[in-house]
Design a protein around this motif. Sequence first.
Motif, short mmCIF file in Angstrom:
data_model
loop_
_atom_site.label_atom_id
_atom_site.label_comp_id
_atom_site.label_asym_id
_atom_site.label_seq_id
_atom_site.Cartn_x
_atom_site.Cartn_y
_atom_site.Cartn_z
N LEU A 18 11.57 47.07 106.61
CA LEU A 18 10.70 47.98 105.87
C LEU A 18 9.26 47.94 106.38
O LEU A 18 8.57 48.96 106.35
N LEU A 19 8.80 46.80 106.85
CA LEU A 19 7.44 46.72 107.40
C LEU A 19 7.31 47.50 108.71
O LEU A 19 6.22 47.96 109.06
N LEU A 20 8.41 47.66 109.43
CA LEU A 20 8.37 48.39 110.71
C LEU A 20 8.49 49.90 110.54
O LEU A 20 8.17 50.65 111.46
N ALA B 146 7.90 47.22 101.12
CA ALA B 146 8.44 46.07 101.86
C ALA B 146 8.67 44.84 100.97
O ALA B 146 9.52 44.02 101.29
N TRP C 105 8.03 53.83 103.18
CA TRP C 105 8.90 52.66 103.27
C TRP C 105 8.11 51.37 103.47
O TRP C 105 8.46 50.33 102.93
N GLN C 106 7.05 51.44 104.24
CA GLN C 106 6.25 50.24 104.52
C GLN C 106 5.62 49.69 103.24
O GLN C 106 5.50 48.49 103.07
N THR D 76 12.78 42.87 104.43
CA THR D 76 11.32 42.97 104.42
C THR D 76 10.79 43.35 105.80
O THR D 76 9.92 44.21 105.93
N PRO E 181 7.66 53.75 108.80
CA PRO E 181 6.44 54.41 108.36
C PRO E 181 6.36 54.49 106.83
O PRO E 181 7.29 54.11 106.12
N ASP E 182 5.24 55.02 106.35
CA ASP E 182 5.08 55.23 104.91
C ASP E 182 6.12 56.20 104.41
O ASP E 182 6.53 57.08 105.15
#
Length: 127
Positions: free
Chosen positions: A83-85, A94, A90-91, A80, A87-88
């Motif tokens: 994925l939060l770090l 998350a 993928w973010q 998580t 870019p779109d």
Amino acid sequence: MDENIQDRRRIVRDFGVRISIPAVLFAGLLVFLISSLPLGVLPPAVLVVGAALLIGGTIGFFTGVRGPHWPIYASILTGTAVLLLLPDPWQGLALLPIPASAVAYALGKEIAFFRLNLGQAVSLAGK
């Protein structure tokens, strides 16, 4: 010998019943992904879910019977956070490792229990 065959059949039948719950949850996750995500985001989502399934299932298989449960939590938290770090798109994905890892962990754990029970049935028959 006949008792050994009955024990093995019972173990296999019980395994089928116990694994059906995580399998239904996995099928529901796939239906949810396919129906709710746009087509452009589907390939990264499949990659994230596939990686979470592989990692969660492996952790469940190797630590599910008795082992520590912290590796699955660490895996979910790490997936998580990574994925939060990114870019779109993928973010936006998350939160996907959470249900995918949990379902895979349950599947791996049930397979580990099946392997243990089947091994015990075989060793008891040899005595």
